[in-house]
Design an enzyme around this catalytic site. Structure first.
Site, PDB file in Angstrom:
ATOM      1  N   GLU A  17      -9.759   6.266   2.792  1.00 36.63           N
ATOM      2  CA  GLU A  17     -10.647   5.232   3.313  1.00 36.63           C
ATOM      3  C   GLU A  17      -9.772   4.037   3.669  1.00 36.63           C
ATOM      4  O   GLU A  17      -8.688   3.876   3.133  1.00 36.63           O
ATOM      5  CB  GLU A  17     -11.680   4.833   2.246  1.00 36.63           C
ATOM      6  CG  GLU A  17     -11.207   3.763   1.241  1.00 36.63           C
ATOM      7  CD  GLU A  17     -10.077   4.228   0.326  1.00 36.63           C
ATOM      8  OE1 GLU A  17      -9.883   5.446   0.187  1.00 36.63           O
ATOM      9  OE2 GLU A  17      -9.369   3.366  -0.249  1.00 36.63           O
ATOM     10  N   SER A  45       1.687  -9.730  -0.992  1.00 36.82           N
ATOM     11  CA  SER A  45       1.377  -8.300  -0.893  1.00 36.82           C
ATOM     12  C   SER A  45       1.510  -7.724   0.516  1.00 36.82           C
ATOM     13  O   SER A  45       1.726  -6.541   0.686  1.00 36.82           O
ATOM     14  CB  SER A  45      -0.034  -8.043  -1.420  1.00 36.82           C
ATOM     15  OG  SER A  45      -0.968  -8.860  -0.723  1.00 36.82           O
ATOM     16  N   LYS A 100       0.804  -1.223   0.000  1.00 37.42           N
ATOM     17  CA  LYS A 100       0.000   0.000   0.000  1.00 37.42           C
ATOM     18  C   LYS A 100       0.837   1.275   0.000  1.00 37.42           C
ATOM     19  O   LYS A 100       0.444   2.295  -0.561  1.00 37.42           O
ATOM     20  CB  LYS A 100      -0.932   0.005   1.218  1.00 37.42           C
ATOM     21  CG  LYS A 100      -2.037  -1.037   1.154  1.00 37.42           C
ATOM     22  CD  LYS A 100      -3.100  -0.675   0.154  1.00 37.42           C
ATOM     23  CE  LYS A 100      -4.254  -1.661   0.149  1.00 37.42           C
ATOM     24  NZ  LYS A 100      -5.171  -1.408  -0.994  1.00 37.42           N
TER      25      LYS A 100
END
Lengths: 255, 417
Positions: B135, B401, B113
């Protein structure tokens, strides 16, 4: 001439009321329309509810959720409106988000609107470019009005473009905001309304978002052909006395 | 809940997909903001000036030499890139292929991220924005956003579903410690979808000074393209590392999990035009695709509009969005990014799914064979290895990830640890 154009030709200080179809009770949609016309409303905006209403504040989020939970759909709404024109003569718009409309089919939606006597719609998240490229022909075929929104941040050339695509009125947002907040007329707001007036648009204008009282309604009418009340009206509806609560609310505006 | 009759019309969609297969495909965004039939900017007028400002400036900002220098410097010194491409020997032995893990879990803050939040905070600064909103579902994107806001001294507000706040307490505390305000989204299902709605409402109400850092390849154009561009560092590095380690920058398979789809898009990006590389996207089947508790969007969804773009989403016949379900909060989303919808429809990537149970078992297996505890999101990609057939020679890259620290509660409960 369609009902919307006729209304704007004949009247000033137009009072438009928004409410959510299927709220407070699933079967109230037409009864509210009838009571509103009797109580002096000039124009109606009936919301078809959506699960993810990003432009709405808490009141309309809640009324939408309640209507959906009760079983409201676009298909059911058109069934409810089948005999609308037997009892309601003022212009009626449908307002909602683009996804339910896409699933219903845009051409199909326009056809259903024409069949029940709905005069047009307001779809805040339908982009102008997509409307022009794909959907305008369907709207024109059924003589429906598509209402566009303008905010204080909308550039003048974009407002001109919106004016050229519009054939009913232009919906002026009092500020960039979600629905249900109070209109604060600051110098900035007045300058914005004056700026719009100076553009000499071919379409009339209505001010919405934040109109909640007689005072804010009158203020808005100084700058536009009328104003739209949504959240304040919806908040006031009582499930066990729909007709009474509509009358009570409208008394302030049309004594 | 999934209602019956919701399945995509498979015969029809298959026809379209086969027809498209024979065309020369552009897998990237066009000048109108579409990937094939998907994308665009379905936003209310209140958001138009913000999105338009971003659309007209993002390419120029990102292409600027100064931006690139600062972006790559931060990725190197702050995030810790390049992330390793690790040949997982014992896992490879088990499945009979050369399995490489792209270790995004080793990034600062523990997932891919941050690649995107570093990129977007630099864009926000160049647009003169003073306030950042985001968000978050599980809290990974919220933490990555709060982190870059602390780094650059910008105000940060993170919207998070009320239910997610309750089940992800450590990440809420991290965000607060980083100086962010965490606002509870109490509408709808009180999870990621509703947090996204609340962030969009905030942006509508703050049209001048605020930038919205969307955490996935979703949202109105240019977000899907911009986020994919920032995440494409994953496949850019992978190609170089594959050359070093195997002498060939084209593996046989590339696997990644998909919620909104940002790690998968980053992992696929530089392989999109390598038609020999098979791309496999793994969605979350939850308790099973047809169980009524699933987030397998391409299997259960239909074309429509959600959060500003035309894509594939789980919805009722009336166009109401269906609440998804997955054990993994990061995959618990009722849509996919528009570029994924395009890759699905054109058959460029294969979309499959793994259940909660399959993912949790795969997470345990990786932990015990390689000493790596994966995020449950990433474990969905690992789970698909069980269903693949190998000859022993294939090179397979899997995007790992994120790390599993945030998921310890779930692992503990499931395995009775």
């Amino acid at each position: 001439m369609n009902r919307i154009n006729k209304l704007f030709q004949e009247k000033k200080n137009i009072l438009s009321i928004y409410y959510t179809a299927g709220y407070p009770n699933l079967g109230d949609t037409v009864a509210i329309a009838e009571e509103l016309e009797r109580s002096g409303a000039d124009l109606l905006e009936i919301g078809f509810p959506y699960s993810d209403p990003v432009a709405d504040g808490p009141v309309i989020q809640a009324s939408s959720k309640s209507a959906l939970d009760a079983g409201m759909t676009l298909k059911l709404l058109f069934e409810q409106l089948k005999d609308l024109r037997k009892t309601v003569s003022i212009p009626v718009l449908l307002m909602g988000y683009v996804n339910p409309l896409l699933q219903y089919g845009v051409a199909n939606f326009c056809k259903s609107c024409a069949e029940v006597g709905v005069d047009g719609c307001i779809v805040p998240d339908l982009p102008m470019a997509e409307y022009e490229e794909f959907y305008e022909k369907d709207f024109k075929q059924y003589d429906l009005t598509n209402i566009f929104l303008v905010t204080p941040q909308t550039a003048p050339e974009r407002i001109q473009k919106i004016d050229s695509l519009s054939n009913g009125f232009i919906y002026l947002l009092s500020s960039s905001a979600t629905t249900g907040q109070n209109l604060q007329v600051s110098e900035g707001t007045e300058a914005y309304f004056s700026r719009i007036a100076a553009l000499k648009l071919k379409n009339p204008t209505m001010i919405g978002f934040g109109i909640s009282s007689k005072e804010t309604f009158d203020k808005a009418c100084q700058y536009a052909n009328g104003a739209i009340i949504g959240s304040a009206f919806v908040k006031n509806l009582k499930a066990d006395d729909v007709s009474g609560s509509v009358k009570e609310f409208m008394k302030t505006f049309k004594p | 809940m999934i209602k019956s009759g919701m399945r995509i019309n498979n015969a029809e969609s298959q026809k379209i997909r086969i027809k498209n297969k024979n065309k020369i495909m552009n897998y990237f965004v066009n000048e109108k903001g579409y990937f094939g039939d998907f994308g665009g900017a379905y936003i209310p007028e209140m958001l138009y000036p913000n999105v338009e400002e971003l659309r007209t400036k993002y390419l120029e900002i990102i292409a600027d030499e100064g931006f690139q220098k600062e972006f790559h410097q931060l990725l190197k010194d702050y995030v810790g890139r390049p992330s390793p491409l690790y040949l997982a020997k014992r896992l490879s032995e088990k499945y009979g292929a050369n399995i490489f893990l792209k270790r995004e879990d080793l990034n600062h803050t523990g997932a891919h991220k941050i690649n995107n939040t570093i990129g977007q905070i630099l864009v926000a600064e160049r647009l003169g924005k003073k306030r950042i909103i985001a968000e978050t579902g599980a809290g990974q994107h919220g933490v990555a956003t709060a982190t870059v806001c602390a780094l650059r001294g910008l105000e940060c507000v993170v919207y998070m579903g009320e239910i997610d706040i309750a089940r992800q307490a450590p990440n809420v505390a991290r965000m607060k410690m980083l100086g962010a305000t965490v606002v509870s989204a109490t509408s709808g299902s009180k999870t990621l979808k509703d947090a996204t709605n609340e962030a969009m409402r905030d942006w509508i109400n703050n049209p001048i000074d605020t930038h919205y850092i969307i955490g996935s390849v979703v949202g109105p154009h240019p977000y899907p393209d911009m986020v994919a561009t920032f995440q494409s560092i994953i496949s850019e590095e992978t190609k170089k590392q594959l050359i070093e380690q195997t002498g060939n920058d084209q593996p046989d398979y590339v696997l990644a999990c998909v919620g909104g789809g940002s790690n998968a898009m980053g992992m696929f990006y530089h392989f999109l035009n390598d038609e020999n590389v098979k791309l496999i996207a793994i969605e979350a089947a939850g308790k099973g695709v047809d169980s009524g508790h699933s987030a397998a969007t391409t299997a259960l969804g239909k074309e429509g509009v959600l959060h500003g773009s035309r894509s594939i989403l789980m919805q009722t016949e009336d166009g109401q969005v269906i609440e998804p379900y997955s054990v993994s909060a990061g995959l618990d989303y009722p849509g996919v990014g528009p570029q994924h919808a395009h890759l699905f429809k054109t058959l460029r990537a294969q979309y499959v799914s793994a259940t909660d149970n399959e993912a949790l078992q795969a997470g345990l297996l990786l932990t015990q064979l390689e000493g790596i505890i994966p995020a449950i999101e990433s474990a969905h990609a690992l789970a698909y290895l069980e269903k693949m057939k190998f000859t022993g020679k294939e090179n397979v890259v899997i995007c790992l990830s994120g790390r599993g620290d945030k998921d310890m509660d779930t692992y503990m409960k499931y395995f009775g640890l």
